[in-house]
Motif scaffolding. Structure first.
Motif, PDB file in Angstrom:
ATOM      1  N   THR A  43       0.831  -1.210   0.000  1.00  0.00           N
ATOM      2  CA  THR A  43       0.000   0.000   0.000  1.00  0.00           C
ATOM      3  C   THR A  43       0.862   1.256   0.000  1.00  0.00           C
ATOM      4  OG1 THR A  43      -1.589  -1.215   1.303  1.00  0.00           O
ATOM      5  CG2 THR A  43      -1.922   1.169   1.166  1.00  0.00           C
ATOM      6  N   ARG A  44       1.732   1.356   1.006  1.00  0.00           N
ATOM      7  CA  ARG A  44       2.561   2.559   1.080  1.00  0.00           C
ATOM      8  C   ARG A  44       3.590   2.604  -0.040  1.00  0.00           C
ATOM      9  NH1 ARG A  44       3.549   5.465   6.435  1.00  0.00           N
ATOM     10  NH2 ARG A  44       1.486   6.099   5.761  1.00  0.00           N
ATOM     11  N   ASN A  47       3.416   4.876  -3.238  1.00  0.00           N
ATOM     12  CA  ASN A  47       3.829   6.287  -3.338  1.00  0.00           C
ATOM     13  C   ASN A  47       4.991   6.472  -4.309  1.00  0.00           C
ATOM     14  OD1 ASN A  47       1.859   7.005  -1.561  1.00  0.00           O
ATOM     15  ND2 ASN A  47       3.203   7.025   0.237  1.00  0.00           N
ATOM     16  N   LEU A  70       4.257  12.296   0.927  1.00  0.00           N
ATOM     17  CA  LEU A  70       3.950  11.235   1.886  1.00  0.00           C
ATOM     18  C   LEU A  70       5.184  10.342   2.016  1.00  0.00           C
ATOM     19  CD1 LEU A  70       0.474  10.341   0.384  1.00  0.00           C
ATOM     20  CD2 LEU A  70       0.898  11.490   2.595  1.00  0.00           C
ATOM     21  N   HIS A 127       7.849   3.774   1.126  1.00  0.00           N
ATOM     22  CA  HIS A 127       8.245   2.485   1.703  1.00  0.00           C
ATOM     23  C   HIS A 127       9.631   2.174   1.135  1.00  0.00           C
ATOM     24  CE1 HIS A 127       7.052  -2.034   2.428  1.00  0.00           C
ATOM     25  NE2 HIS A 127       8.249  -1.737   2.889  1.00  0.00           N
ATOM     26  N   THR A 182       8.876   2.675   6.539  1.00  0.00           N
ATOM     27  CA  THR A 182       7.570   3.049   5.982  1.00  0.00           C
ATOM     28  C   THR A 182       7.045   4.369   6.552  1.00  0.00           C
ATOM     29  OG1 THR A 182       6.593   1.633   7.670  1.00  0.00           O
ATOM     30  CG2 THR A 182       6.762   0.701   5.463  1.00  0.00           C
ATOM     31  N   GLU A 183       7.654   4.821   7.635  1.00  0.00           N
ATOM     32  CA  GLU A 183       7.155   6.026   8.307  1.00  0.00           C
ATOM     33  C   GLU A 183       8.155   7.156   8.150  1.00  0.00           C
ATOM     34  OE1 GLU A 183       4.183   5.716   9.549  1.00  0.00           O
ATOM     35  OE2 GLU A 183       4.198   3.539   9.227  1.00  0.00           O
TER      36      GLU A 183
END
Ligand code: B3K
Ligand code: ZN
Length: 891
Positions: free
Chosen positions: A440-441, A444, A485, A488, A536-537
């Motif tokens: 999902t991530r 990006n 954003l 990942h 991921t963050e």
């Protein structure tokens, strides 16, 4: 172009209104007027929401419509509307036949898109939107049709007639003409159509597929090039085998053809069953081609062949999805080259390109995500971002999934979408479905431009035996978005047992530790000595327990993500990694960082002696004397970071400072290590018969790096060394390296050698291209007049992209000349852009891109470049050039 070009948006995508079940093209080749009769069996697309029954056919400016019939009846002006250059067919039935007849003049088509003449032969280039200059058509990649092509032409002038698929009929016809009919059973978009008519010779071979089918292989070239086909043919067979072994992909037709063409806008084109290649990317001979050219040809032959699955069997829904086929296929060709040569060396070369060209694009006015949201001219998006960063994105999926699950994903993707035109999203979903890994991530990477920086800090707690990594990521604003954003990011890493261990552990120094990896780690190597951290963050902390002593982190091994890594490595740690890291890429990276720091220190006015300290010289000396290491690897290890990379590292580029400091460090290293360099040069000298083994290639590369260092000493002895290497004429790699060294010494000897070289090779266009490039890219200041003189040389032809790339591309690479402080380099390139714009807009736009990246230059240079960009845009250029220049001017 008189009005602003239209912007095309991904969000506006709609399924095609109609389906073209079959396409019959009847092309009569003629030196004046080529006639194209196109018959389409069309029906309304049941999936289309369109209310009207109108059919839009794309048409280019080069078509002259003679006639259009619907179901055999000539269409009246009321039902046949011209919309710009396109044709709108009003109120069509549910199912019908359209037949158009057009005249075109390929001999006057200098854009090298559509059907054109190169030397004495006719050939095509349809990707992305060239087909619409051959006939009116639904020229979009999701309009797939079964093609049958009939070609007729004068039999004597054009004895060879080729198109996609299999030959099904041939014969004689009136007026000294002959014809051939080709049928391609695989439905395909028009961009994969190809046709060739010429006087060519055939180099043949065959390949037996894994299921036992015999495939005939043909390479067609002009007669004088027939001795240069063997390498491409061997490469083709190796690629076919490799794709079966590694991806389970078998070739699907009974015939595979390659045609070499002299005038070609890019490297090659993957048309179904009939690849068309720039001569420069297919023809090779040890006397005329360098090792680098051999390797490049192997990679490109592989690349085009691999497209048969990643591009042709499964193609793109629209041009925003270009990276679906290009990123994946570049990834595949890089894997192939890595398997054929050295994985580490291939990785180093690819990363060097990415960090200079792609990082620069990502921070400039043309920055775009690998799946762009909009474009004016799609040809401008065949970019290092879509290709190289696109390949990195696929590579990151490979890293996150591991080789086995990645293969499961690619099998599923090919199986699920065979015969379809799909999106990058379909690719990611197949990878997720096959592996169970959540991407999902990760998505990006497809929607955001810009190069992230990952900042890593660490902490060791001896009492708790705990090691912590604090990781954060940030990405600068780019034209499509100010805010980003988190991505990942897979960070492949190991913890190396460092030097400050107690004595008993000392024997393990440099080994990677067997670590019990924290939970967020997504993949663990079999021996648990290496892992992939999933970042991921925006900020994350990783805690490693049971760590007996402070380790040295080996981060981003193999350059596992296209990011900038900010970790405050000490000199001691870098020395340690340079000597001990078991990851070859990171060993190279450590040496590069040391060299970079030394160069930056010199740029900050530290004395060379302090900046290039003894331990660094000792390290280089060890490398030059080490006979165990792969010489190709050593050649890369001892090379200074390029001027382009140094520029990329600066916030405001100081062209002269970079050039002067790099030259003086090069010279200082040559002085300090003269005997090591001479020794290494002598050791790498192979006097036996010419060989293309990995070791022989590596020896040549290393020997020539030594030569380049030694000739910076500018003394008689080393000039003589270069001269002897030139005079020996052993092979083109050595000859051109010797010439390059002599040119750099700026001696009369270079002039004599260049003349000798030209008179020897003037009949070989490929060698003449090298001769041009060696002279135009020479990196000494004040060479503009010399390069202008090259443009007046009888062998220069502005209509031939290879010549333009050699001379003008070479000049742009020579930063000290292109960025000359008086702006003369910018004015020169602007003049050439203006000239080329009316000949070949695609090539003209490519030359504008380096002008567009002026934001990082000094204010004085920014003014000078802006002036030239304004001068170009004031000439009302093509949309190709307009897009690049207008985007540059608004930054
Ligand atoms: N697909 C072609 C590139 C076409 C470029 C059109 N401007 C070659 C390749 O990437 O394989
Ligand atoms: Zn490609």
């Amino acid at each position: 172009m008189s009005e602003q070009p239209q912007v095309i948006y991904l969000k506006d995508y709609q399924v095609p209104s109609h389906i073209i079940d079959s396409t019959f093209l009847d092309v009569h080749i003629d030196d004046q007027n080529t006639r194209v009769i196109c018959t389409l069996q069309v029906r309304k697309n049941p999936l289309s929401q369109a209310q009207s029954h109108d059919l839009l056919l794309h048409g280019g400016t080069l078509l002259q419509l003679e006639k259009a019939c619907l179901d055999g009846v000539e269409m009246t002006p009321a039902r046949l509307i011209k919309q710009g250059t396109n044709l709108l067919l009003k109120d069509c039935p549910e199912q019908f036949e359209v037949k158009t007849e057009c005249l075109i003049e390929p001999q006057n088509n200098t854009t090298l898109e559509g059907l054109y003449k190169s030397g004495g032969m006719f050939c095509t280039q349809c990707e992305a939107e060239g087909f619409r200059n051959i006939t009116y058509y639904m020229d979009r990649p999701d309009a797939m049709s079964v093609f049958t092509t009939r070609i007729s032409a004068d039999k004597t002038k054009y004895p060879v007639l080729l198109a996609n698929g299999n030959p099904i009929e041939q014969g004689e016809q009136a007026g000294g003409c002959h014809y051939a009919v080709w049928h391609d059973p695989f439905p395909k978009p028009a961009y994969l159509f190809a046709l060739v008519a010429g006087d060519l010779v055939r180099y043949g071979d065959s390949f037996t597929t894994s299921s036992g089918r015999e495939v005939t292989l043909h390479i067609f070239v002009e007669a004088h090039n027939s001795h240069k086909c063997a390498h491409a043919m061997e490469s083709l067979k190796r690629s076919m085998k490799w794709d079966e072994d590694v991806y389970g992909r078998e070739y699907d037709l009974d015939l595979f053809m390659i045609v070499a063409v002299d005038d070609f806008n890019m490297g090659a084109m993957e048309n179904k069953g009939l690849n068309i290649f720039n001569s420069d990317c297919v023809l090779a001979d040890p006397n005329t081609s360098t090792d680098a050219q051999f390797e490049r040809i192997e990679g490109i032959v592989g690349h085009e062949y691999f497209h048969n699955w990643s591009g042709n069997r499964v193609t793109c829904r629209d041009w925003f999805q270009l990276s679906l086929k290009e990123g994946f296929t570049v990834f595949r060709d890089a894997q192939y080259t890595a398997d054929m040569y050295s994985p580490t060396v291939k990785r180093i070369d690819d990363v060097s390109l990415l960090r200079t060209a792609q990082f620069a694009e990502d921070s400039g006015p043309m920055a775009h995500p690998i799946r762009p949201e909009s474009y004016m001219e799609i040809n401008n998006f065949y970019s290092v971002t879509v290709y190289e960063k696109g390949a990195e994105v696929v590579g990151m999926i490979h890293t996150l999934l591991g080789a086995d699950l990645f293969r499961k994903g690619s099998d599923l993707y090919f199986h699920r979408h065979d015969g379809q035109a799909v999106t990058t999203e379909d690719f990611v979903v197949a990878m997720e479905d096959a592996s169970g890994v959540d991407l999902t991530r990760f998505r990006n990477w497809y929607s955001q431009a810009g190069t992230p920086t990952i900042n890593v800090r660490d902490e060791y707690d001896a009492t708790q035996q705990e090691y912590r990594l604090y990781v954060s990521q940030s990405t600068p604003a780019t034209p499509e978005s100010d805010t980003k954003l988190p991505f990942h990011i897979p960070v492949r890493m190991a913890l190396l047992q460092g030097l400050d261990n107690n004595a008993s552990a000392r024997q393990g120094v440099g080994n990677s530790m067997a670590v019990s990896w924290p939970e967020q780690v997504s993949a663990i190597a079999a021996d648990s000595n290496e892992a992939v951290l999933s970042i991921t963050e925006a900020q994350q902390t990783f805690v490693f327990t049971g760590i007996a002593a402070r380790p040295v982190p080996s981060l981003l091994r193999g350059f596992s993500a296209p990011v900038k890594l900010d970790y405050p490595y000490s000199n001691q740690q870098l020395m340690f990694l340079a000597q001990h890291d078991s990851d070859g890429f990171n060993r190279w990276e450590a040496v590069q960082r040391l060299l970079l720091q030394a160069l930056q220190a010199v740029m900050n006015e530290e004395t060379i002696g302090d900046a290039v300290a003894q331990p660094l010289l000792d390290l280089l000396s060890d490398l030059l004397r080490n006979e165990q290491l792969d010489p190709a690897m050593v050649a890369r290890l001892v090379l200074l970071p390029s001027e382009a990379y140094l520029a990329e590292m600066q916030t405001e580029i100081d062209v002269e400072l970079i050039h002067i400091c790099r030259e003086s460090v090069r010279c200082y290293i040559a002085q300090s290590l003269q005997s090591e360099l001479e020794g290494c040069y002598a050791r790498c000298q192979d006097d036996g018969p010419f060989s293309q083994s990995g070791v022989a290639i590596g020896h040549r590369a290393l020997k020539n790096v030594c030569l380049m260092y030694l000739t910076t000493l500018e003394d008689e002895a080393h000039l003589a060394l270069a001269q002897r290497q030139y005079e020996k004429q052993a092979n083109m790699t050595d000859v051109s390296a010797a010439l390059q060294a002599m040119i750099a010494m700026d001696d009369d000897a270079a002039a004599i050698a260049l003349e000798n070289f030209y008179s020897h090779w003037h009949q070989d266009a490929q060698v003449v291209d090298q001769w041009f490039a060696l002279q135009s890219s020479a990196n000494q200041a004040g060479r503009l007049e010399y390069v202008k003189e090259l443009l007046r040389h009888s062998a220069f032809d502005i209509k031939n992209p290879n010549k333009v790339r050699s001379v003008l591309g070479g000049f742009i690479r020579s930063a000290i000349n292109f960025h000359a402080a008086d702006g003369s380099g910018y004015a020169f390139i602007a003049e050439q852009v203006i000239l080329l714009n009316s000949i070949n807009p695609m090539i003209a736009a490519g030359l504008c891109k380096p002008l567009g990246r002026f934001k990082k230059h000094t204010p004085e240079r920014q003014v000078l470049i802006r002036e030239q960009l304004q001068r170009i845009i004031d000439t009302n250029p093509s949309k190709d050039v307009y897009e690049v220049v207008s985007k540059a001017l608004v930054q």
